[in-house]
Design a protein around this motif. Structure first.
Motif, mmCIF file in Angstrom:
data_model
loop_
_atom_site.group_PDB
_atom_site.id
_atom_site.type_symbol
_atom_site.label_atom_id
_atom_site.label_comp_id
_atom_site.label_asym_id
_atom_site.label_seq_id
_atom_site.Cartn_x
_atom_site.Cartn_y
_atom_site.Cartn_z
ATOM 1 N N UNK A 349 0.877 -1.303 0.081
ATOM 2 C CA UNK A 349 -0.019 -0.103 0.133
ATOM 3 C C UNK A 349 0.781 1.290 0.071
ATOM 4 N N UNK A 350 1.875 1.177 0.648
ATOM 5 C CA UNK A 350 2.634 2.537 0.796
ATOM 6 C C UNK A 350 3.291 3.088 -0.499
ATOM 7 N N UNK A 351 3.780 2.310 -1.224
ATOM 8 C CA UNK A 351 4.493 2.902 -2.525
ATOM 9 C C UNK A 351 3.322 3.178 -3.528
ATOM 10 N N UNK A 352 2.023 2.313 -3.510
ATOM 11 C CA UNK A 352 0.788 2.534 -4.153
ATOM 12 C C UNK A 352 0.307 3.856 -3.915
ATOM 13 N N UNK A 353 0.159 4.324 -2.664
ATOM 14 C CA UNK A 353 -0.198 5.484 -2.327
ATOM 15 C C UNK A 353 0.419 6.588 -2.613
ATOM 16 N N UNK A 354 1.838 6.504 -2.740
ATOM 17 C CA UNK A 354 2.861 7.422 -3.124
ATOM 18 C C UNK A 354 2.692 7.641 -4.773
ATOM 19 N N UNK A 355 2.368 6.408 -5.291
ATOM 20 C CA UNK A 355 2.116 6.655 -6.817
ATOM 21 C C UNK A 355 0.749 7.504 -7.122
ATOM 22 N N UNK A 356 -0.119 7.115 -6.476
ATOM 23 C CA UNK A 356 -1.385 7.790 -6.560
ATOM 24 C C UNK A 356 -1.427 9.277 -6.131
ATOM 25 N N UNK A 357 -0.356 9.806 -5.229
ATOM 26 C CA UNK A 357 -0.305 10.925 -4.995
ATOM 27 C C UNK A 357 0.457 11.807 -6.223
ATOM 28 N N UNK A 358 1.451 11.159 -6.693
ATOM 29 C CA UNK A 358 2.120 11.611 -8.067
ATOM 30 C C UNK A 358 1.248 11.681 -8.941
ATOM 31 N N UNK A 359 0.264 10.659 -9.103
ATOM 32 C CA UNK A 359 -0.709 10.719 -10.219
ATOM 33 C C UNK A 359 -2.163 11.680 -9.942
ATOM 34 N N UNK A 360 -2.017 12.359 -8.807
ATOM 35 C CA UNK A 360 -3.067 13.188 -8.486
ATOM 36 C C UNK A 360 -4.608 12.429 -7.783
ATOM 37 N N UNK A 361 -4.308 11.248 -7.494
ATOM 38 C CA UNK A 361 -5.452 10.370 -6.949
ATOM 39 C C UNK A 361 -5.198 9.840 -5.508
ATOM 40 N N UNK A 362 -4.819 10.791 -4.818
ATOM 41 C CA UNK A 362 -4.694 10.730 -3.315
ATOM 42 C C UNK A 362 -5.927 10.457 -2.668
ATOM 43 N N UNK A 363 -7.107 11.496 -3.062
ATOM 44 C CA UNK A 363 -8.250 11.058 -2.428
ATOM 45 C C UNK A 363 -8.900 9.650 -2.688
ATOM 46 N N UNK A 364 -8.795 9.146 -3.844
ATOM 47 C CA UNK A 364 -9.303 7.816 -4.244
ATOM 48 C C UNK A 364 -8.557 6.834 -3.140
ATOM 49 N N UNK A 365 -7.248 6.961 -3.161
ATOM 50 C CA UNK A 365 -6.386 6.150 -2.224
ATOM 51 C C UNK A 365 -6.930 6.010 -0.687
ATOM 52 N N UNK A 366 -7.383 7.181 -0.250
ATOM 53 C CA UNK A 366 -7.951 7.496 1.081
ATOM 54 C C UNK A 366 -9.303 6.686 0.937
ATOM 55 N N UNK A 367 -10.220 6.902 0.135
ATOM 56 C CA UNK A 367 -11.339 6.269 0.195
ATOM 57 C C UNK A 367 -11.287 4.790 0.150
ATOM 58 N N UNK A 368 -10.194 4.093 -0.600
ATOM 59 C CA UNK A 368 -10.092 2.538 -0.674
ATOM 60 C C UNK A 368 -9.590 2.411 1.037
ATOM 61 N N UNK A 369 -8.679 2.999 1.654
ATOM 62 C CA UNK A 369 -8.479 2.732 3.136
ATOM 63 C C UNK A 369 -9.697 2.770 3.901
ATOM 64 N N UNK A 370 -10.499 3.708 3.723
ATOM 65 C CA UNK A 370 -11.790 3.889 4.452
ATOM 66 C C UNK A 370 -12.678 2.619 4.204
ATOM 67 N N UNK A 371 -12.889 2.237 3.131
ATOM 68 C CA UNK A 371 -13.432 1.102 2.882
ATOM 69 C C UNK A 371 -13.043 -0.224 3.435
ATOM 70 N N UNK A 372 -11.596 -0.449 3.330
ATOM 71 C CA UNK A 372 -11.085 -1.638 4.104
ATOM 72 C C UNK A 372 -11.449 -1.448 5.664
ATOM 73 N N UNK A 373 -11.288 -0.332 6.127
ATOM 74 C CA UNK A 373 -11.479 -0.187 7.702
ATOM 75 C C UNK A 373 -12.818 -0.422 8.084
ATOM 76 N N UNK A 374 -13.997 0.069 6.942
ATOM 77 C CA UNK A 374 -15.265 -0.502 7.388
ATOM 78 C C UNK A 374 -15.405 -1.949 7.420
ATOM 79 N N UNK A 375 -15.025 -2.569 6.570
ATOM 80 C CA UNK A 375 -15.155 -4.113 6.722
ATOM 81 C C UNK A 375 -14.342 -4.779 7.742
ATOM 82 N N UNK A 376 -13.392 -4.358 8.064
ATOM 83 C CA UNK A 376 -12.623 -4.764 9.283
ATOM 84 C C UNK A 376 -13.572 -4.602 10.677
ATOM 85 N N UNK A 377 -14.308 -3.334 10.567
ATOM 86 C CA UNK A 377 -15.006 -3.021 11.726
ATOM 87 C C UNK A 377 -16.106 -4.236 11.927
ATOM 88 N N UNK A 378 -16.829 -4.277 11.037
ATOM 89 C CA UNK A 378 -17.968 -5.219 10.927
ATOM 90 C C UNK A 378 -17.489 -6.612 11.079
#
Length: 398
Positions: A349-378
């Motif tokens: 995840x760490x290099x993928x998020x770094x690449x997402x930041x370089x590509x201007x997709x940081x918000x999408x990366x954060x949304x993916x992290x939020x979705x994972x956390x939601x599944x883990x909570x349930x």
């Protein structure tokens, strides 16, 4: 709920408390000391943020994974305290090499040493804390880990704003390892011996769904904050136009608040608060990450980091004790496996998020992290800390 070790009934000596705190702080410091200076390292060595992400996350956590495979065995041979002193030396050595290296390859080699140290710390430090002081000292250990990340983030950010060379921060990281080595007691604390390993845990673990569910909680509480520690300052600066110093302060607030909340979570567990209530607070992290994904501006980020600080921290003591309760005869075994599981996702995840930041997709990366956390909570609203070989627990394994 399984009872605490006999030694937990007595209040641990101040030196033991200080040692546990320093072990957690000095080890976790390495999870946050690259993030604030990622751009400077990239510029000096002419590499991309994805390459810096490989350095800060993939190499560091890859070394953690290797260390976790042998941490329990090392503890068997050395004992808890000698194993932790070895970790302190590795931390000091790796950061000193990092501070002095003239090329990027040297930085890559240097990151391996604190990664191996952090593996020993997570396994041996967690067992030592519970054996020497029960759930209260687990809270101290967990708080120190969060403070280590927070301290590295704010220190690095302030040094950047002051124009101080980024290598100074790694000299500070090395010094923390030296101090930790000096403070650790030389003799084992009565009641803190590492229980001998017993075969059969891994085979039993793979056949119980509650082990897999608990591993998602470990990823959420260990792996996700490590990913955020690598990029939160950079993300808030790029996508939210937040100044580096303010972004560093927000990161410090996140991990500093999480430190306090880990102590609170330990106290709540001692008072008998239900697993459902404690594990359910992970939902606050879902809210926080989603908020910065949608709007990383400073006012929203402030509210978000408070929510994340609560969500990542309250379930910590429950997670640690329940992991050890899976296999009470050898508690280092489940801790090693769960921590190993938690470190695998950030390696990717760490290099993928770094690449997402370089590509201007940081918000999408954060949304993916939020979705994972939601599944883990349930999936973790039911308790997992039941011995794997305890008769009559087949129904509880799901």
């Amino acid at each position: 709920m399984a009872s605490e070790p006999a030694s937990a009934a007595a209040r641990p000596a101040p030196r033991v408390v200080a040692a546990v705190a320093l072990v957690g702080l000095s080890g976790a410091w390495n999870g946050g000391n690259v993030g604030p200076v990622a751009s400077q390292i990239g510029t000096e060595f002419d590499v991309s943020l994805a390459a810096v992400g490989l350095l800060s996350g993939t190499l560091f956590l890859g070394a953690v994974l290797v260390g976790l495979l042998f941490a329990a065995q090392i503890g068997d041979r050395t004992g808890l305290l000698r194993g932790l002193r070895l970790a302190a030396l590795l931390t000091a050595l790796g950061n000193m090499i990092f501070a002095l290296s003239p090329d990027f390859a040297g930085l890559a080699v240097a990151r391996v040493f604190p990664g191996l140290a952090f593996a020993l710390i997570n396994v041996l430090g967690g067992v030592y804390a519970r054996q020497a002081g029960g759930v209260r000292l687990i809270g101290v250990f967990g708080a120190a880990i969060q403070l280590g990340i927070a301290g590295a983030l704010i220190t690095g950010s302030v040094l950047v704003d002051l124009g101080v060379d980024w290598r100074v921060g790694f000299a500070i990281s090395a010094l923390l390892g030296v101090v930790t080595y000096a403070v650790l007691p030389r003799a084992e604390t009565p009641g803190s011996e590492l229980p001998k390993r017993r075969p059969g845990f891994l085979r039993a673990a793979l056949t119980h769904a509650r082990v897999w569910r608990l591993s998602l909680l470990f990823v959420s509480i260990y792996g996700v904050p490590l990913t955020l520690s690598a990029w939160l300052v950079e993300y808030l600066g790029r996508d939210g136009d937040v100044k580096t110093g303010i972004a560093g302060a927000l990161s410090f607030l996140l991990f500093g608040l999480a430190a306090a909340m880990r102590l609170t979570g330990a106290r709540l567990q001692q008072r008998g608060v239900s697993h459902l209530a404690l594990a359910g607070t992970l939902a606050f992290s879902v809210l926080g990450v989603a908020m910065i994904a949608l709007d990383p501006a400073t006012p929203i980020a402030l509210i978000a980091v408070v929510a994340m600080g609560i969500g990542f921290a309250i379930p910590y003591a429950t997670m640690m004790t329940e992991a050890q309760q899976l296999f009470p005869e050898a508690p280092s075994e489940p801790l090693a496996l769960m921590t190993l599981a938690a470190m695998i996702p950030p390696i990717v995840a760490i290099p993928l998020v770094g690449q997402a930041l370089d590509d201007g997709n940081g918000g999408a990366a954060m949304l993916a992290i939020a979705a994972f956390l939601g599944i883990a909570t349930l999936l973790n609203l039911r308790r997992s800390g039941i011995p794997l070989d305890e008769p009559g627990n087949a129904a509880a394994s799901g």
